[in-house]
Design a protein around this motif. Structure first.
Motif, PDB file in Angstrom:
ATOM      1  N   ASN A  65       0.828  -1.213   0.000  1.00  0.00           N
ATOM      2  CA  ASN A  65       0.000   0.000   0.000  1.00  0.00           C
ATOM      3  C   ASN A  65       0.856   1.253   0.000  1.00  0.00           C
ATOM      4  OD1 ASN A  65      -2.577  -1.170  -0.012  1.00  0.00           O
ATOM      5  ND2 ASN A  65      -2.606  -1.395   2.203  1.00  0.00           N
ATOM      6  N   VAL A  79      -4.449  12.528  -0.444  1.00  0.00           N
ATOM      7  CA  VAL A  79      -5.055  11.215  -0.677  1.00  0.00           C
ATOM      8  C   VAL A  79      -6.451  11.206  -0.063  1.00  0.00           C
ATOM      9  CG1 VAL A  79      -4.859   8.734  -0.230  1.00  0.00           C
ATOM     10  CG2 VAL A  79      -2.780  10.119  -0.582  1.00  0.00           C
ATOM     11  N   CYS A  81      -9.500   8.909   1.303  1.00  0.00           N
ATOM     12  CA  CYS A  81      -9.875   7.559   1.741  1.00  0.00           C
ATOM     13  C   CYS A  81     -10.920   7.672   2.843  1.00  0.00           C
ATOM     14  CB  CYS A  81      -8.657   6.779   2.244  1.00  0.00           C
ATOM     15  SG  CYS A  81      -7.851   7.466   3.709  1.00  0.00           S
ATOM     16  N   ASP A  82     -11.506   6.551   3.214  1.00  0.00           N
ATOM     17  CA  ASP A  82     -12.451   6.557   4.324  1.00  0.00           C
ATOM     18  C   ASP A  82     -11.715   6.712   5.639  1.00  0.00           C
ATOM     19  OD1 ASP A  82     -15.436   5.937   5.000  1.00  0.00           O
ATOM     20  OD2 ASP A  82     -14.266   4.770   6.443  1.00  0.00           O
ATOM     21  N   ALA A  85     -10.014   3.645   7.000  1.00  0.00           N
ATOM     22  CA  ALA A  85      -9.117   2.938   6.095  1.00  0.00           C
ATOM     23  C   ALA A  85      -7.843   2.460   6.787  1.00  0.00           C
ATOM     24  CB  ALA A  85      -8.749   3.836   4.919  1.00  0.00           C
ATOM     25  N   TYR A  88      -4.750   4.594   6.475  1.00  0.00           N
ATOM     26  CA  TYR A  88      -4.711   5.763   7.361  1.00  0.00           C
ATOM     27  C   TYR A  88      -4.514   5.384   8.823  1.00  0.00           C
ATOM     28  CZ  TYR A  88      -6.257   9.815  10.033  1.00  0.00           C
ATOM     29  OH  TYR A  88      -6.324  10.841  10.940  1.00  0.00           O
ATOM     30  N   VAL A 103      -4.070  13.757   3.959  1.00  0.00           N
ATOM     31  CA  VAL A 103      -5.164  12.808   3.788  1.00  0.00           C
ATOM     32  C   VAL A 103      -6.494  13.522   3.999  1.00  0.00           C
ATOM     33  CG1 VAL A 103      -6.182  10.619   4.534  1.00  0.00           C
ATOM     34  CG2 VAL A 103      -3.703  10.944   4.655  1.00  0.00           C
ATOM     35  N   VAL A 135      -7.279   8.335  -4.902  1.00  0.00           N
ATOM     36  CA  VAL A 135      -8.347   7.777  -4.070  1.00  0.00           C
ATOM     37  C   VAL A 135      -7.966   6.340  -3.726  1.00  0.00           C
ATOM     38  CG1 VAL A 135     -10.779   7.082  -3.978  1.00  0.00           C
ATOM     39  CG2 VAL A 135     -10.135   9.224  -5.113  1.00  0.00           C
ATOM     40  N   VAL A 136      -8.130   5.972  -2.453  1.00  0.00           N
ATOM     41  CA  VAL A 136      -7.838   4.612  -2.006  1.00  0.00           C
ATOM     42  C   VAL A 136      -9.128   3.970  -1.488  1.00  0.00           C
ATOM     43  CG1 VAL A 136      -6.536   3.149  -0.419  1.00  0.00           C
ATOM     44  CG2 VAL A 136      -5.454   5.180  -1.405  1.00  0.00           C
ATOM     45  N   LEU A 137      -9.480   2.822  -2.050  1.00  0.00           N
ATOM     46  CA  LEU A 137     -10.596   2.016  -1.553  1.00  0.00           C
ATOM     47  C   LEU A 137     -10.034   0.798  -0.822  1.00  0.00           C
ATOM     48  CD1 LEU A 137     -12.955   1.940  -4.690  1.00  0.00           C
ATOM     49  CD2 LEU A 137     -12.785   3.691  -2.893  1.00  0.00           C
ATOM     50  N   GLU A 138     -10.840   0.218   0.057  1.00  0.00           N
ATOM     51  CA  GLU A 138     -10.443  -0.980   0.796  1.00  0.00           C
ATOM     52  C   GLU A 138     -11.529  -2.043   0.624  1.00  0.00           C
ATOM     53  OE1 GLU A 138      -9.872  -2.191   5.493  1.00  0.00           O
ATOM     54  OE2 GLU A 138      -9.195  -0.205   4.845  1.00  0.00           O
ATOM     55  N   ASP A 171      -6.680  -1.219  -1.684  1.00  0.00           N
ATOM     56  CA  ASP A 171      -6.132  -2.039  -0.610  1.00  0.00           C
ATOM     57  C   ASP A 171      -6.983  -3.307  -0.563  1.00  0.00           C
ATOM     58  OD1 ASP A 171      -5.360  -3.307   1.693  1.00  0.00           O
ATOM     59  OD2 ASP A 171      -5.896  -1.668   3.051  1.00  0.00           O
TER      60      ASP A 171
END
Length: 342
Positions: A65, A79, A81-82, A85, A88, A103, A135-138, A171
């Motif tokens: 990651n 970045v 993200c939720d 995440a 984070y 972030v 953008v980062v998704l998990e 991720d």
């Protein structure tokens, strides 16, 4: 001595006999020179599965990651993200330390991000603002109780990122769990993501390792970053062989873990010390205690009965099912849950 049933995480698994044999008979070489044929085979296998050009074997999902984020950002970038995440909360502040990026945290339902949540948080071009670049998704969402994205949701986020010129990273620590739960095809993922991290040491049961997937050019850059982070593991084929074995033998059986999680959730819902159980989609069960009960006290009471688990907050407890938890262990745990005295 009372045997332990370990629900703390799916990272606690031990290699199976077949996996150990595959590890011990692996053909190896120096991976830093690109000469470990088992590592190369694992990277090609996963890249092919997910419709990506290339892969890079690393010691951990945190490393894959963090390498991806560094590939896709520049210092002063931001970045999205939720707020739950893993990148984070649980990667040691690595986004700031490794990439010098800020972030922007969003509040998705059970950690699921949508274009409607993301678009208003994309910064306009202005010297006062960091540049939104990634953008980062998990998938699955750890702190969302193993909640899954489906491909329709992913495509919507991808389309927004494409319009806005943003990179999209996944991720995928428990991505194979999500695919088994949704029935979506792995090959479609390469169309939507610039980077994908696949963890082998959780539900798949390998002892070590994650693979970062991306374009040839991105993986070339990632290999250089991995070297700088100390991630060159030389004769890593012994570990990569476990990953290949897991992909060949341990994917379909993830459905059993999901059924076990649902059975545990149903039992917990019948007790007087549980306020709410988050409906499990995969192998993670999150539940809140209520009234006079404290999460730590419930964890200790379960521990005395040989059931190991962790809290995630002062009122929330997590159970994670995996290949070392048998149906008989689930039956035993359900019996303990029903009779527990706190």
């Amino acid at each position: 001595m009372q045997p332990k049933i370990d629900f703390r995480s799916d990272t606690v698994t031990k290699p199976t006999a077949g996996m150990l044999d595959a590890m011990m008979t692996a053909k190896v070489g120096d991976d830093v020179y690109g000469e470990d044929e088992t590592v190369n085979a694992l990277e090609r296998k996963l890249a092919g599965m997910f419709g990506m050009e290339a892969g890079l074997f690393c010691p951990s999902g945190t490393m894959t990651n963090q390498i991806a984020i560094k590939c896709f950002t520049q210092p002063l970038d931001e970045v999205i993200c939720d707020q739950t995440a893993h990148v984070y909360r649980y990667e040691g502040g690595g986004i700031a330390y490794n990439s010098m990026a800020s972030v922007r945290l969003l509040y998705g339902e059970r950690g699921i991000l949508t274009p409607e949540l993301i678009e208003p948080e994309i910064n306009e071009e202005n010297i006062h603002y960091p540049k939104t670049s990634l953008v980062v998704l998990e998938n699955t969402v750890n702190k969302g109780g193993g909640k899954c994205y489906n491909l329709e949701q992913i495509e919507a986020v991808h389309n927004l990122c494409n319009i806005k010129g943003l990179k999209l990273h996944l991720d995928g620590a428990r991505l194979l769990n999500a695919l088994v739960a949704t029935g979506d095809k792995a090959a479609a993922y390469g169309h939507f993501f610039d980077g994908i991290s696949i963890c082998l040491s959780k539900g798949l049961g390998a002892p070590v390792g994650s693979v970062l997937l991306g374009s040839n050019e991105m993986i070339k850059q990632a290999r250089r970053i991995r070297k700088a982070l100390g991630g060159g593991m030389r004769q890593a084929g012994f570990l990569a062989a476990a990953g290949i074995y897991a992909l060949d033998h341990h994917v379909n059986r993830l459905a059993e873990d999901h059924l076990h999680a649902k059975a545990l959730a149903a039992a917990l819902a019948q007790t007087n010390y549980v306020a709410a159980v988050m409906s499990p989609e995969t192998n993670i069960v999150l539940f809140d205690v209520e009234g006079r009960y404290k999460a730590e006290e419930v964890v200790k009471a379960l521990g005395k009965k040989g059931i190991l688990c962790n809290t995630t907050s002062s009122k929330t407890i997590r159970l994670v099912t995996h290949l070392d938890v048998t149906p008989a262990m689930i039956d035993q745990t359900i019996e303990v849950i029903g009779k527990l005295e706190v």
